[in-house]
Design an enzyme around this catalytic site. Structure first.
Site, PDB file in Angstrom:
ATOM      1  CG  HIS A  25      -0.427 -32.298  19.088  1.00  0.00           C
ATOM      2  ND1 HIS A  25       0.455 -32.447  20.132  1.00  0.00           N
ATOM      3  CD2 HIS A  25      -1.495 -31.643  19.590  1.00  0.00           C
ATOM      4  CE1 HIS A  25      -0.065 -31.902  21.230  1.00  0.00           C
ATOM      5  NE2 HIS A  25      -1.248 -31.399  20.930  1.00  0.00           N
ATOM      6  CD  GLU A  36       3.279 -34.257  18.787  1.00  0.00           C
ATOM      7  OE1 GLU A  36       3.257 -33.400  17.871  1.00  0.00           O
ATOM      8  OE2 GLU A  36       2.712 -34.100  19.888  1.00  0.00           O
ATOM      9  CB  CYS A  82       0.103 -28.454  21.952  1.00  0.00           C
ATOM     10  SG  CYS A  82      -1.555 -28.452  22.660  1.00  0.00           S
TER      11      CYS A  82
END
Lengths: 88, 222
Positions: free
Chosen positions: B189, B191, B81
């Protein structure tokens, strides 16, 4: 010498400008008709100490290219005016 | 995991790495080294407030010199990002991330298609895998010159594409890698997709690939 510097940052021609497009679509709602080609940019102003106008321009061009714009999507136009404190 | 003033996904990244069995530490942006780590994550957020442009100021942070040197010697680097924006501004990846075509902040699950497994983020995946990974950005519209896009395609450097393009990105690009294939940037994302509680575990295959690359480096004694 002191110079008043104005750097106008704009999206390069052909790069889509969603902010400009949105403003353009909104204007008729306020009664402003016949407007096309709205583009949104940034204006950066500062004063700069340099030996002469040529070296001021070199420095501003360098910072425009390396920092103030992202050359992938943006261009800059630069205006340099000898400032109030400048000696003639 | 690099931390700039204004980063806000660094703990998510640290937690994800630890959850997958790795060790993680935070690297403050003023730190002029990467402390001998085996992989670097540049996380999401708003580094330096995104002032001027996302990533424009972060690229001058002292840690970025060390990240560039680490990348140049083959170290795995992933920008997520805002981290992707930082890597493009730093010149580690080509192109730029522009405002979303719809001028909307987009925050939703997206489906990505893995386009190459030859990168530090996708070695464990298979080409054609569809992964559900969240996005959360205003400036994720990937833009590059026609020459750069042609080069990315020809060199198989488009790592993941959106199945349903949410932001106007050229060629549906969600993530790319450098010529060395050890630097990857992506807007989604991974994660935030490592547990059923978060709605998807599809980020595991991506971050596990990165941990493999880090482990390979340790094993090689680099």
């Amino acid at each position: 010498m002191t110079f008043d510097v104005t750097v106008e940052v704009h999206l390069r021609p052909g790069i889509a400008d969603p902010q400009g497009a949105t403003i353009e679509r909104s204007l008729p709602h306020l009664g402003f008709d016949g407007i096309t080609g709205v583009r949104v940019g940034k204006l950066i102003t500062f004063t700069l100490d340099a030996a002469d106008e040529a070296s001021a321009r070199r420095e501003v061009d360098d910072m425009s290219h390396r920092f103030l714009t992202n050359p992938v999507i943006e261009d800059a136009s630069v205006r340099i005016v000898a400032g109030a404190g400048a000696s003639a | 995991v690099v931390l700039f003033p204004g980063s806000n996904c660094e703990h998510d990244a640290v937690e994800a790495v630890r959850a997958l069995g790795g060790e993680a530490e935070i690297l403050w942006h003023q730190n002029p080294t990467v402390n001998g780590v085996d992989a670097v994550i540049v996380p999401g957020g708003f580094a330096h407030g995104d002032y001027l442009r996302p990533g424009a100021i972060a690229r001058f942070s002292p840690v970025m010199g060390a990240v560039s040197a680490f990348a140049a010697e083959g170290g795995p680097v992933v920008g997520i990002c805002n981290g992707f924006q930082v890597l493009t501004e730093a010149g580690l990846l080509p192109g730029a991330l522009q405002k979303n075509a719809g001028l909307k902040f987009v925050c939703s699950q997206t489906t990505l298609r893995v386009e190459t497994t030859n990168s530090v983020l996708t070695s464990r995946a298979a080409v054609g895998d569809e992964l559900v990974i969240p996005i959360n950005h205003f400036e994720g519209n990937y833009t590059a010159s026609p020459d750069t896009l042609a080069e990315l395609r020809a060199d198989d450097r488009i790592v993941v594409r959106y199945v349903d393009n949410p932001n106007g990105s050229a060629d549906d690009i969600a993530g790319i890698c450098n010529a060395g294939r050890n630097v990857v940037g992506l807007m989604p994302h991974p994660e935030r997709a490592i547990s059923g509680l978060l709605g998807s575990t599809d980020g595991v295959v991506l971050l596990s690939s990165l941990l493999d690359a880090a482990a390979a480096r340790t094993a090689a004694g680099v």
